[in-house]
Design a protein around this motif. Sequence first.
Motif, PDB file in Angstrom:
ATOM      1  N   LYS A 367      -4.300  -1.214   9.811  1.00  0.00           N
ATOM      2  CA  LYS A 367      -4.808  -0.939   8.466  1.00  0.00           C
ATOM      3  C   LYS A 367      -3.774  -1.198   7.374  1.00  0.00           C
ATOM      4  CE  LYS A 367      -6.192   3.274   9.378  1.00  0.00           C
ATOM      5  NZ  LYS A 367      -6.790   4.612   9.144  1.00  0.00           N
ATOM      6  N   PHE A 368      -2.529  -1.428   7.755  1.00  0.00           N
ATOM      7  CA  PHE A 368      -1.461  -1.585   6.771  1.00  0.00           C
ATOM      8  C   PHE A 368      -1.372  -3.038   6.299  1.00  0.00           C
ATOM      9  CE2 PHE A 368       3.048  -2.529   5.821  1.00  0.00           C
ATOM     10  CZ  PHE A 368       3.208  -1.681   4.741  1.00  0.00           C
ATOM     11  N   LEU A 369      -1.364  -3.255   4.993  1.00  0.00           N
ATOM     12  CA  LEU A 369      -1.205  -4.586   4.414  1.00  0.00           C
ATOM     13  C   LEU A 369       0.245  -4.757   3.983  1.00  0.00           C
ATOM     14  CD1 LEU A 369      -4.397  -4.924   2.176  1.00  0.00           C
ATOM     15  CD2 LEU A 369      -3.972  -6.023   4.360  1.00  0.00           C
ATOM     16  N   ALA A 370       0.972  -5.626   4.693  1.00  0.00           N
ATOM     17  CA  ALA A 370       2.380  -5.833   4.370  1.00  0.00           C
ATOM     18  C   ALA A 370       2.550  -6.768   3.187  1.00  0.00           C
ATOM     19  CB  ALA A 370       3.117  -6.394   5.587  1.00  0.00           C
ATOM     20  N   CYS A 371       1.668  -7.778   3.072  1.00  0.00           N
ATOM     21  CA  CYS A 371       1.777  -8.742   1.986  1.00  0.00           C
ATOM     22  C   CYS A 371       0.454  -9.468   1.794  1.00  0.00           C
ATOM     23  CB  CYS A 371       2.898  -9.748   2.272  1.00  0.00           C
ATOM     24  SG  CYS A 371       2.618 -10.726   3.758  1.00  0.00           S
ATOM     25  N   LEU A 372       0.314 -10.160   0.648  1.00  0.00           N
ATOM     26  CA  LEU A 372      -0.836 -11.000   0.341  1.00  0.00           C
ATOM     27  C   LEU A 372      -0.336 -12.323  -0.230  1.00  0.00           C
ATOM     28  CD1 LEU A 372      -3.215  -8.408  -1.386  1.00  0.00           C
ATOM     29  CD2 LEU A 372      -3.519  -9.405   0.880  1.00  0.00           C
ATOM     30  N   LYS A 373      -1.141 -13.366  -0.056  1.00  0.00           N
ATOM     31  CA  LYS A 373      -0.772 -14.681  -0.566  1.00  0.00           C
ATOM     32  C   LYS A 373      -1.578 -14.965  -1.825  1.00  0.00           C
ATOM     33  CE  LYS A 373       0.033 -17.856   2.469  1.00  0.00           C
ATOM     34  NZ  LYS A 373      -0.136 -18.928   3.487  1.00  0.00           N
ATOM     35  N   ASN A 374      -0.898 -15.314  -2.913  1.00  0.00           N
ATOM     36  CA  ASN A 374      -1.584 -15.618  -4.165  1.00  0.00           C
ATOM     37  C   ASN A 374      -2.071 -17.067  -4.195  1.00  0.00           C
ATOM     38  OD1 ASN A 374       0.681 -17.177  -4.712  1.00  0.00           O
ATOM     39  ND2 ASN A 374       1.598 -15.672  -6.097  1.00  0.00           N
ATOM     40  N   GLU A 375      -2.669 -17.483  -5.323  1.00  0.00           N
ATOM     41  CA  GLU A 375      -3.249 -18.823  -5.433  1.00  0.00           C
ATOM     42  C   GLU A 375      -2.210 -19.923  -5.301  1.00  0.00           C
ATOM     43  OE1 GLU A 375      -5.207 -18.709  -9.187  1.00  0.00           O
ATOM     44  OE2 GLU A 375      -7.014 -17.728  -8.394  1.00  0.00           O
ATOM     45  N   LYS A 376      -0.964 -19.641  -5.650  1.00  0.00           N
ATOM     46  CA  LYS A 376       0.098 -20.639  -5.555  1.00  0.00           C
ATOM     47  C   LYS A 376       0.686 -20.724  -4.157  1.00  0.00           C
ATOM     48  CE  LYS A 376       1.457 -19.991 -10.391  1.00  0.00           C
ATOM     49  NZ  LYS A 376       2.571 -19.597 -11.307  1.00  0.00           N
ATOM     50  N   GLY A 377       0.215 -19.844  -3.257  1.00  0.00           N
ATOM     51  CA  GLY A 377       0.725 -19.875  -1.892  1.00  0.00           C
ATOM     52  C   GLY A 377       1.938 -19.004  -1.662  1.00  0.00           C
ATOM     53  N   SER A 378       2.358 -18.261  -2.689  1.00  0.00           N
ATOM     54  CA  SER A 378       3.519 -17.379  -2.554  1.00  0.00           C
ATOM     55  C   SER A 378       3.098 -16.013  -2.021  1.00  0.00           C
ATOM     56  CB  SER A 378       4.224 -17.212  -3.910  1.00  0.00           C
ATOM     57  OG  SER A 378       4.584 -18.455  -4.451  1.00  0.00           O
ATOM     58  N   LEU A 379       3.983 -15.393  -1.247  1.00  0.00           N
ATOM     59  CA  LEU A 379       3.693 -14.083  -0.677  1.00  0.00           C
ATOM     60  C   LEU A 379       4.028 -12.988  -1.687  1.00  0.00           C
ATOM     61  CD1 LEU A 379       5.009 -14.420   3.001  1.00  0.00           C
ATOM     62  CD2 LEU A 379       2.650 -14.553   2.183  1.00  0.00           C
ATOM     63  N   VAL A 380       3.106 -12.041  -1.858  1.00  0.00           N
ATOM     64  CA  VAL A 380       3.294 -10.897  -2.752  1.00  0.00           C
ATOM     65  C   VAL A 380       3.458  -9.654  -1.888  1.00  0.00           C
ATOM     66  CG1 VAL A 380       2.280  -9.503  -4.585  1.00  0.00           C
ATOM     67  CG2 VAL A 380       1.891 -11.977  -4.538  1.00  0.00           C
ATOM     68  N   THR A 381       4.575  -8.956  -2.031  1.00  0.00           N
ATOM     69  CA  THR A 381       4.860  -7.772  -1.202  1.00  0.00           C
ATOM     70  C   THR A 381       4.884  -6.480  -2.002  1.00  0.00           C
ATOM     71  OG1 THR A 381       7.239  -8.160  -1.482  1.00  0.00           O
ATOM     72  CG2 THR A 381       6.189  -9.127   0.468  1.00  0.00           C
ATOM     73  N   ASN A 382       5.079  -6.563  -3.318  1.00  0.00           N
ATOM     74  CA  ASN A 382       5.110  -5.363  -4.146  1.00  0.00           C
ATOM     75  C   ASN A 382       3.718  -4.730  -4.215  1.00  0.00           C
ATOM     76  OD1 ASN A 382       4.710  -4.129  -7.090  1.00  0.00           O
ATOM     77  ND2 ASN A 382       6.857  -3.891  -6.502  1.00  0.00           N
ATOM     78  N   HIS A 383       3.657  -3.395  -4.051  1.00  0.00           N
ATOM     79  CA  HIS A 383       2.365  -2.702  -3.985  1.00  0.00           C
ATOM     80  C   HIS A 383       1.548  -2.881  -5.266  1.00  0.00           C
ATOM     81  CE1 HIS A 383      -0.573   0.387  -2.969  1.00  0.00           C
ATOM     82  NE2 HIS A 383      -0.373   0.914  -4.170  1.00  0.00           N
ATOM     83  N   VAL A 384       2.193  -2.731  -6.435  1.00  0.00           N
ATOM     84  CA  VAL A 384       1.492  -2.861  -7.713  1.00  0.00           C
ATOM     85  C   VAL A 384       0.961  -4.275  -7.895  1.00  0.00           C
ATOM     86  CG1 VAL A 384       1.732  -2.704 -10.217  1.00  0.00           C
ATOM     87  CG2 VAL A 384       2.880  -1.021  -8.748  1.00  0.00           C
ATOM     88  N   ASP A 385       1.793  -5.273  -7.564  1.00  0.00           N
ATOM     89  CA  ASP A 385       1.367  -6.674  -7.700  1.00  0.00           C
ATOM     90  C   ASP A 385       0.231  -7.008  -6.745  1.00  0.00           C
ATOM     91  OD1 ASP A 385       3.288  -7.024  -9.630  1.00  0.00           O
ATOM     92  OD2 ASP A 385       4.805  -7.774  -8.223  1.00  0.00           O
ATOM     93  N   MET A 386       0.257  -6.388  -5.550  1.00  0.00           N
ATOM     94  CA  MET A 386      -0.838  -6.607  -4.589  1.00  0.00           C
ATOM     95  C   MET A 386      -2.151  -6.038  -5.123  1.00  0.00           C
ATOM     96  SD  MET A 386       1.219  -5.781  -1.044  1.00  0.00           S
ATOM     97  CE  MET A 386      -0.247  -5.719  -0.027  1.00  0.00           C
ATOM     98  N   CYS A 387      -2.080  -4.890  -5.774  1.00  0.00           N
ATOM     99  CA  CYS A 387      -3.282  -4.286  -6.354  1.00  0.00           C
ATOM    100  C   CYS A 387      -3.862  -5.179  -7.455  1.00  0.00           C
ATOM    101  CB  CYS A 387      -2.954  -2.903  -6.920  1.00  0.00           C
ATOM    102  SG  CYS A 387      -2.574  -1.667  -5.666  1.00  0.00           S
ATOM    103  N   ILE A 388      -2.984  -5.719  -8.309  1.00  0.00           N
ATOM    104  CA  ILE A 388      -3.434  -6.605  -9.390  1.00  0.00           C
ATOM    105  C   ILE A 388      -4.058  -7.868  -8.810  1.00  0.00           C
ATOM    106  CG2 ILE A 388      -2.643  -8.017 -11.332  1.00  0.00           C
ATOM    107  CD1 ILE A 388      -0.466  -5.893 -11.812  1.00  0.00           C
ATOM    108  N   LEU A 389      -3.442  -8.411  -7.763  1.00  0.00           N
ATOM    109  CA  LEU A 389      -3.953  -9.624  -7.123  1.00  0.00           C
ATOM    110  C   LEU A 389      -5.349  -9.403  -6.546  1.00  0.00           C
ATOM    111  CD1 LEU A 389      -3.288 -12.549  -6.269  1.00  0.00           C
ATOM    112  CD2 LEU A 389      -2.306 -11.611  -4.161  1.00  0.00           C
ATOM    113  N   LEU A 390      -5.540  -8.269  -5.872  1.00  0.00           N
ATOM    114  CA  LEU A 390      -6.852  -7.947  -5.301  1.00  0.00           C
ATOM    115  C   LEU A 390      -7.899  -7.756  -6.396  1.00  0.00           C
ATOM    116  CD1 LEU A 390      -5.841  -5.464  -2.455  1.00  0.00           C
ATOM    117  CD2 LEU A 390      -6.957  -7.666  -2.144  1.00  0.00           C
TER     118      LEU A 390
END
Length: 443
Positions: A367-390
């Motif tokens: 259930k843990f999300l360590a990172c997400l990939k944005n439209e540019k293909g870069s990995l986002v690991t910061n929790h706040v930035d991941m929330c904004i991305l979602l």
Amino acid sequence: MNVIGWHCRGVGSSCTVRVLKEMMISHKPDILFLSETLAVSNKIEALASKLGFSNFFSVDKQGRGRGLAMFWKHNVVGNVFDSSNNHIDLVVKERNGSEWRLTGFYGYPERGRRQESWNLIRSLASASTLPWCVLGDFNDLMHNDEKKGRHKHPQNLLNGFRNTIEDCSLIEVDLKGGDFTWEKSKGTTNWVQERLDRCFASSDWWSRFSLCTLTIFYAIVSDHEPIKLELVNTKIPSNQFRFRFENTWLKESSFHEEVSSFWHNLPPMHLLPKLIEVSKYMAKWGREFFHKFRKEVIRQKEIIDSLKNREDDDGVQIYFYEKDKLGDLLSHEEAYWKQRAKSFWLKDGDTNSKYFHVTTSSRKKLKFLACLKNEKGSLVTNHVDMCILLKNYFTKVFTEDGGGPVSTISDSELRITSDQNSKLTEDLSFTEFTQAVKTMHPN
């Protein structure tokens, strides 16, 4: 937030004004209710300015008596809901958006008009479903021991007021108080002595109060003494308390006795706040119990290791006794982790504590999300930035600008039928509730 109510017997004297000013300095009330002001609105307006209140509402005196006033500070968002010669209703809005209702009440002092006071309380109780606090001078008693003097209060008046309290689902808040003195600014002699009865709520009062709209708190001013009502932690915390019952508690012999004792020692209150109090007690008990039995397991293993080399009869008997005791402790631990692992197919007694522990850990990792990939293909690991991305992703998907399937759906497909609408809007039946509960696993 602090609220003070006082039957001041007139605000025209300089003595009363000095007492009120001292009260503002000492107790810093956010809301002040005065009964028997013996004043009209222009005098109340001047008093509000002297005491530092930016808002007020008053009911003028009638003849030589009565008069009510409600004051509140600039940090209180209040709106007068209703008023009469006997009450002022103020709706208070908290910063989190929740609302509650404060009624400053003054009952008829004439015994022949007590029924009118009781009828007014009943009508006020049915006027709104907001959480309600009533503060003031009811000119009534619930019990004879609240009265001083040799002559008893008439039983019919006691019964009438008590029945009114019960009919309106009212609860009496216990008063705590002590004597204190205001002194002259210059000197040495006490010029007035008053007792301030404090009416304290527990630290989680607001969470109970907001969940139970029929719970009505009131306090009676005796001998025209001021009352201070202190609302503690009125802001609902962001980390809401979530209670989970642990099956392993039932294996402890003292659990039933201690919880039962706590339940019976609670003051009279409605069922919902009482259940919340008991659940918090059980949660605290359970946290201490879990750490306790883990230490006991380690200690028990050390005892067994110390007995392994004994070959005498007593040593062997003690060894098997301590080994059975360890088995009970491991059963506690197994039930604890089994409930968390949600692997209900395996029965108690299989000593698979390690398996349950690993299952729980793996579920957490899945259930843990360590990172997400944005439209540019870069990995986002910061929790706040991941929330904004979602948020941005789903905003784009579910709007016309996203170019998704929403724009291709026709108007007719977006509508629901009248039969579907009736099913969606109908009240939840007891049968549906029962079926839903029975489909849940007991653990």
